[in-house]
Design an enzyme around this catalytic site. Structure first.
Site, PDB file in Angstrom:
ATOM      1  N   SER A  50       0.810  -1.218   0.000  1.00 20.95           N
ATOM      2  CA  SER A  50       0.000   0.000   0.000  1.00 20.95           C
ATOM      3  C   SER A  50       0.846   1.272   0.000  1.00 20.95           C
ATOM      4  O   SER A  50       0.340   2.334  -0.351  1.00 20.95           O
ATOM      5  CB  SER A  50      -0.922   0.015   1.220  1.00 20.95           C
ATOM      6  OG  SER A  50      -0.156  -0.089   2.407  1.00 20.95           O
ATOM      7  N   ASP A 341      -2.169   8.309   8.020  1.00 19.40           N
ATOM      8  CA  ASP A 341      -3.124   7.459   8.733  1.00 19.40           C
ATOM      9  C   ASP A 341      -2.335   6.507   9.629  1.00 19.40           C
ATOM     10  O   ASP A 341      -1.142   6.706   9.841  1.00 19.40           O
ATOM     11  CB  ASP A 341      -4.076   6.747   7.754  1.00 19.40           C
ATOM     12  CG  ASP A 341      -3.389   5.705   6.891  1.00 19.40           C
ATOM     13  OD1 ASP A 341      -2.199   5.384   7.149  1.00 19.40           O
ATOM     14  OD2 ASP A 341      -4.025   5.192   5.953  1.00 19.40           O
ATOM     15  N   HIS A 344       0.464   4.851   7.166  1.00 15.67           N
ATOM     16  CA  HIS A 344       1.138   5.441   6.008  1.00 15.67           C
ATOM     17  C   HIS A 344       1.616   6.862   6.256  1.00 15.67           C
ATOM     18  O   HIS A 344       0.923   7.634   6.932  1.00 15.67           O
ATOM     19  CB  HIS A 344       0.182   5.437   4.801  1.00 15.67           C
ATOM     20  CG  HIS A 344      -0.353   4.074   4.499  1.00 15.67           C
ATOM     21  ND1 HIS A 344      -1.612   3.681   4.887  1.00 15.67           N
ATOM     22  CD2 HIS A 344       0.211   3.015   3.897  1.00 15.67           C
ATOM     23  CE1 HIS A 344      -1.805   2.427   4.524  1.00 15.67           C
ATOM     24  NE2 HIS A 344      -0.718   1.984   3.925  1.00 15.67           N
TER      25      HIS A 344
END
Ligand SMILES: *[C@@H]1O[C@H](CO)[C@@H](O)[C@H](O)[C@H]1NC(C)=O
Ligand SMILES: *[C@@H]1O[C@H](CO)[C@@H](O)[C@H](O)[C@H]1NC(C)=O
Ligand SMILES: *[C@@H]1O[C@H](CO)[C@@H](O)[C@H](O)[C@H]1NC(C)=O
Length: 376
Positions: A50, A341, A344
């Site tokens: 991600s 977040d 990340h």
């Protein structure tokens, strides 16, 4: 690693001014979305999780998605794209520094024909080096599947150019690989769902990852890639998600988590040495993600950050228990936060890492940086 106030005080003013200047330049660079200079390499191929997904998971049946506001709230189009950031990812910025436009996601049905000529992004949220990593999130392209997907792209490229041209194109292209975080966060450190921590001690687990990784790296080499950047794993014990587990004292990272990553990062760096020795005409680079993030976390003020332990968008302790929810209002001063977040970095934190990978000294990008690699 601790946010050591003493250290902050001892940074020379000069270094602080330099980093503030670089951060300002990066911010301007982000705002105007400029492609810096002319295209230096024919294409870039991005593999990973991600941290560099640009929307592959939008097309998969996965719980790990970010195609909703406020993800992408600072992205140039102003719309969520499936990037796990408020704006661009590390790989977008490396691409921009190389003069490569945003890469299309492999899973997007529109990623066909000449659209693949600047490269393709295969990265998938929740993916790991091990196939089973992240399975509780649903579908994802694991490392081995991403290599198969790259081979599918190769078949398409063969219809666009002849053999000689294709092998030169591949040899000059840059591949970026960002793997390993999920093998820890969404596997080894989740004993309630994964058995790996019962079956392997931290060092054996790191070696298992490195063995599997080597196999796939050699597969990419065998089909023609000659410039590969292998990003190490960052200090995962410092991400809001790990701080929220309650295993760290307030203001501290989870030291145990950072310690067990050491074997993986050291092994990856020595793998780079071995690969460079064994394969002439090929350049492998180790990206010292851990060191660069560690530097930011130890000296946040010198980079203009004021919040290192909480996510800009999230819920629960340190905003780190659940990832940023749909329509949740994020923090205002996003460039003052290291973490966007629970998992990340913010766009600005990624920009610093990208800049260091692109132009930093061997302690950041080993044995050469991406800019030097692009000129070889
Ligand atoms: C391959 O294509 C290139 C560029 O179009 C051309 O210069 C070259 O002669 C071709 N080579 C072969 C073996 O067909
Ligand atoms: C490099 O070559 C040495 C000697 O042949 C071998 O032992 C080692 O496994 C190779 N390493 C890699 C990563 O290919
Ligand atoms: C944002 O930063 C400005 C300037 O540093 C400060 O005055 C303001 O209080 C901050 N706002 C929030 C919500 O943190």
């Amino acid at each position: 690693m601790k946010e050591d106030v003493q250290k902050m005080v001892t940074i020379s003013n000069q270094k602080q001014k330099l980093w503030l200047a670089i951060t300002m330049i990066m911010l301007i660079f982000l705002q105007y979305g400029a492609v810096v200079g002319s295209q230096r390499v024919p294409a870039m191929f991005v593999f990973g999780d991600s941290l560099v997904d640009v929307g592959n998971n939008n097309f998969l049946s996965s719980l790990a998605k970010s195609n909703y506001y406020p993800y992408g709230c600072d992205f140039r189009t102003g719309t969520p794209s499936g990037r796990f950031s408020n704006g661009e990812t590390f790989a977008d910025m490396i691409g921009r520094l190389l003069g490569i436009p945003y890469l299309p996601a492999f899973a997007d049905p529109n990623t066909v024909g000449t659209r693949i000529l600047h490269g393709v992004n295969y990265a998938s949220a929740a993916a790991g080096i091990l196939d089973e990593t992240g399975q509780h999130y649903g579908e994802r392209y694991s490392l081995s599947q991403q290599v198969l997907n790259f081979e599918a792209t190769l078949n398409q490229l063969r219809t666009l150019m002849n053999g000689t041209t294709l092998s030169q194109y591949l040899a000059k292209s840059i591949a970026i690989l960002v793997f390993g975080s999920n093998d820890y966060i969404n596997n080894y450190l989740m004993p309630s769902m994964y058995s790996s921590s019962y079956n392997y001690n931290p060092s054996d687990f790191a070696n298992l990852l490195l063995n599997r990784y080597t196999r796939q790296i050699l597969a990419l080499h065998s089909v023609g890639l000659r410039k590969l950047v292998l990003a190490g794993v960052g200090p995962l014990g410092c991400i809001p998600n790990q701080r929220a587990t309650g295993q760290a004292q307030p203001g501290r990272c989870v030291d145990y988590v950072n310690q067990i990553l050491g074997t993986f990062n050291e092994g990856l760096k020595s793998l780079v040495d071995q690969l460079n020795t064994n394969h002439t005409g090929t350049i492998f680079v180790y990206g010292n993600t851990y060191g660069c993030f560690g530097d930011i976390l130890n000296n946040p003020a010198s980079y203009g950050f004021s919040v290192v332990d909480r996510a800009c968008c999230g819920i629960g302790q340190n905003q780190g228990q659940i990832t940023c929810m749909p329509m949740q209002v994020p923090c205002q001063n996003r460039s003052q936060y290291v973490f966007w977040d629970a998992f990340h970095p913010t766009e600005v934190a990624s920009a610093i890492i990208a800049w260091r990978a692109f132009s930093g000294p061997p302690s950041d990008s080993y044995p050469v940086n991406v800019q030097q690699m692009s000129r070889i």
